[in-house]
Design an enzyme around this catalytic site. Structure first.
Site, PDB file in Angstrom:
ATOM      1  N   GLU A   1      -8.627  -2.823   1.069  1.00 62.15           N
ATOM      2  CA  GLU A   1      -9.063  -1.930   0.552  1.00 62.15           C
ATOM      3  C   GLU A   1      -9.989  -1.285  -0.096  1.00 62.15           C
ATOM      4  OE1 GLU A   1      -4.036  -0.763  -1.555  1.00 62.15           O
ATOM      5  OE2 GLU A   1      -5.780  -2.395  -3.035  1.00 62.15           O
TER       6      GLU A   1
ATOM      7  N   LYS B   1       1.816   0.940  -9.263  1.00 61.34           N
ATOM      8  CA  LYS B   1       1.779   1.426  -9.662  1.00 61.34           C
ATOM      9  C   LYS B   1       2.127   2.361 -11.115  1.00 61.34           C
ATOM     10  CE  LYS B   1      -2.259   2.267  -6.391  1.00 61.34           C
ATOM     11  NZ  LYS B   1      -3.241   3.204  -5.731  1.00 61.34           N
TER      12      LYS B   1
ATOM     13  N   GLY C   1      -5.670   5.955  -1.951  1.00 55.04           N
ATOM     14  CA  GLY C   1      -4.948   7.957  -3.110  1.00 55.04           C
ATOM     15  C   GLY C   1      -6.028   9.319  -2.541  1.00 55.04           C
TER      16      GLY C   1
ATOM     17  N   ASN D   1       3.279  -1.111  -3.843  1.00 54.14           N
ATOM     18  CA  ASN D   1       2.355  -0.685  -5.592  1.00 54.14           C
ATOM     19  C   ASN D   1       2.656   0.224  -6.550  1.00 54.14           C
ATOM     20  OD1 ASN D   1       0.281  -0.553  -7.620  1.00 54.14           O
ATOM     21  ND2 ASN D   1      -0.984  -0.741  -6.544  1.00 54.14           N
TER      22      ASN D   1
ATOM     23  N   HIS E   1      -6.788  -5.566  -8.054  1.00 53.23           N
ATOM     24  CA  HIS E   1      -6.971  -4.528  -7.451  1.00 53.23           C
ATOM     25  C   HIS E   1      -7.655  -3.642  -8.238  1.00 53.23           C
ATOM     26  CE1 HIS E   1      -5.187  -0.091  -6.932  1.00 53.23           C
ATOM     27  NE2 HIS E   1      -4.828  -0.643  -5.615  1.00 53.23           N
TER      28      HIS E   1
ATOM     29  N   GLU F   1      -8.673  -1.129  -9.239  1.00 57.39           N
ATOM     30  CA  GLU F   1      -8.150  -0.393 -10.250  1.00 57.39           C
ATOM     31  C   GLU F   1      -8.266  -1.016 -11.467  1.00 57.39           C
ATOM     32  OE1 GLU F   1      -4.391   1.818  -9.424  1.00 57.39           O
ATOM     33  OE2 GLU F   1      -5.517   3.336  -7.973  1.00 57.39           O
TER      34      GLU F   1
ATOM     35  N   SER G   1      -4.320   4.399   1.370  1.00 57.85           N
ATOM     36  CA  SER G   1      -3.306   5.645   2.401  1.00 57.85           C
ATOM     37  C   SER G   1      -3.456   5.653   3.252  1.00 57.85           C
ATOM     38  CB  SER G   1      -4.285   6.838   2.175  1.00 57.85           C
ATOM     39  OG  SER G   1      -5.553   7.496   1.410  1.00 57.85           O
TER      40      SER G   1
HETATM   41  P1  PGA Z   1      -2.328   4.036  -1.801  1.00 56.72           P
HETATM   42  O1  PGA Z   1      -2.517   2.551  -2.816  1.00 56.72           O
HETATM   43  O2  PGA Z   1      -1.365   3.780  -0.367  1.00 56.72           O
HETATM   44  O3  PGA Z   1      -2.237   5.126  -2.179  1.00 56.72           O
HETATM   45  O4  PGA Z   1      -3.707   4.684  -0.684  1.00 56.72           O
HETATM   46  C1  PGA Z   1      -2.658   1.346  -2.103  1.00 56.72           C
HETATM   47  C2  PGA Z   1      -3.168   0.754  -3.135  1.00 56.72           C
HETATM   48  O5  PGA Z   1      -4.080   1.086  -4.178  1.00 56.72           O
HETATM   49  O6  PGA Z   1      -3.030  -0.307  -3.382  1.00 56.72           O
END
Ligand code: PGA
Length: 252
Positions: A167, A13, A173, A11, A97, A99, A212
């Site tokens: 997640e 983003k 992140g 992803n 997601h 976000e 992560s």
């Molecule tokens: P990350 O993000 O691997 O940077 O923690 C995962 C995600 O948001 O899908």
């Protein structure tokens, strides 16, 4: 036992540019060697979809969208439909997601409608869910994620594929990850909820872990029961890291 081929999806983003074509080419080359072992995809920003779709045509690396609108077409400024993702060669679309849920106020009902739209377009929705830190601390993780699964997941027809991505919001992140026991517990609960909802077909649904995932923790996370792949954010931007995660996911 039901065989579930692992899926490792990146992803991106709001990252990347046309110059990312070089990184995509390196990912395609690496993915070719893994073709039979693991399914791989990247979800670049929508403006790169045309470029990525052309590069990825026929490749062992699939294309995915990061979000879509529930309608097919119409007066929805700034939105992209699942049919449009299909048109540029996508196989998957992420929906729900954290976000999007947090920054764009998406509810599980909205996520469900988007996931149905992805199925309507003949693609696989990757339905994201996970608890916040305060929910985890309150001991509410399993009830929160079961409820999100129930509300966000449409019942697909026999042939359609849905994918779930667990997640934990606090792991995205941050460099933090749940313990392997916590991952196994959450994925086990989601598997039960899928089987309650879809019967035996629930066993065939892949449940990805996200939050992560890095080259150095991928192998243990991916060998946890009911973990059928990874949704990777930051570490999916560089071909070397993304490919290392894909290899680790199948014990290479
Ligand atoms: P990350 O993000 O691997 O940077 O923690 C995962 C995600 O948001 O899908």
């Amino acid at each position: 036992m039901t065989e579930r081929k692992k899926l490792v999806a990146g992803n991106w983003k709001m990252n990347g540019s046309r110059a990312s074509a070089n990184e995509i080419r390196a990912m395609i080359e690496g993915a070719e060697a893994l073709r039979d072992r693991v399914e791989m995809a990247i979800c670049p920003p929508a403006v790169l979809a045309g470029l990525a779709g052309e590069l990825l045509s026929g490749a062992a690396l699939g294309l995915g969208g990061q979000d879509c609108h529930a309608e097919r077409a119409g007066a929805f400024t700034g939105d992209i439909s699942a049919e449009m993702w299909a048109d540029v060669g996508a196989r998957y679309v992420l929906v729900g997601h954290s976000e999007r849920r947090t920054a764009h106020g998406e509810t599980s009902d909205m996520v469900n409608a988007k996931a149905s739209a992805v199925l309507r377009a003949g693609l696989q929705p990757v339905i994201c869910l996970g608890e916040s830190l305060s929910e985890r601390k309150a001991g509410a993780t399993l009830s929160v994620i079961s409820d999100q699964l129930e509300r966000s997941t449409p019942i697909p027809d026999e042939t359609a594929g849905i994918v779930i991505a667990y997640e934990p919001v606090w792991a995205i992140g941050t460099g933090l990850t749940p313990t392997l026991d916590q991952v196994a517990e959450a994925h086990g609960r989601l598997r039960e909820a899928l089987c309650d909802r879809l019967g035996d077909r629930g066993r065939g649904v892949r449940i990805l872990y996200g939050g992560s995932v890095k080259p150095d923790n991928a192998a243990v996370l991916m060998s946890t029961p009911n973990v059928d792949g990874a949704l990777v954010g930051g570490a999916s931007l560089k071909a070397a890291d993304f490919l290392a995660i894909a290899r680790a996911s199948v014990g290479l």
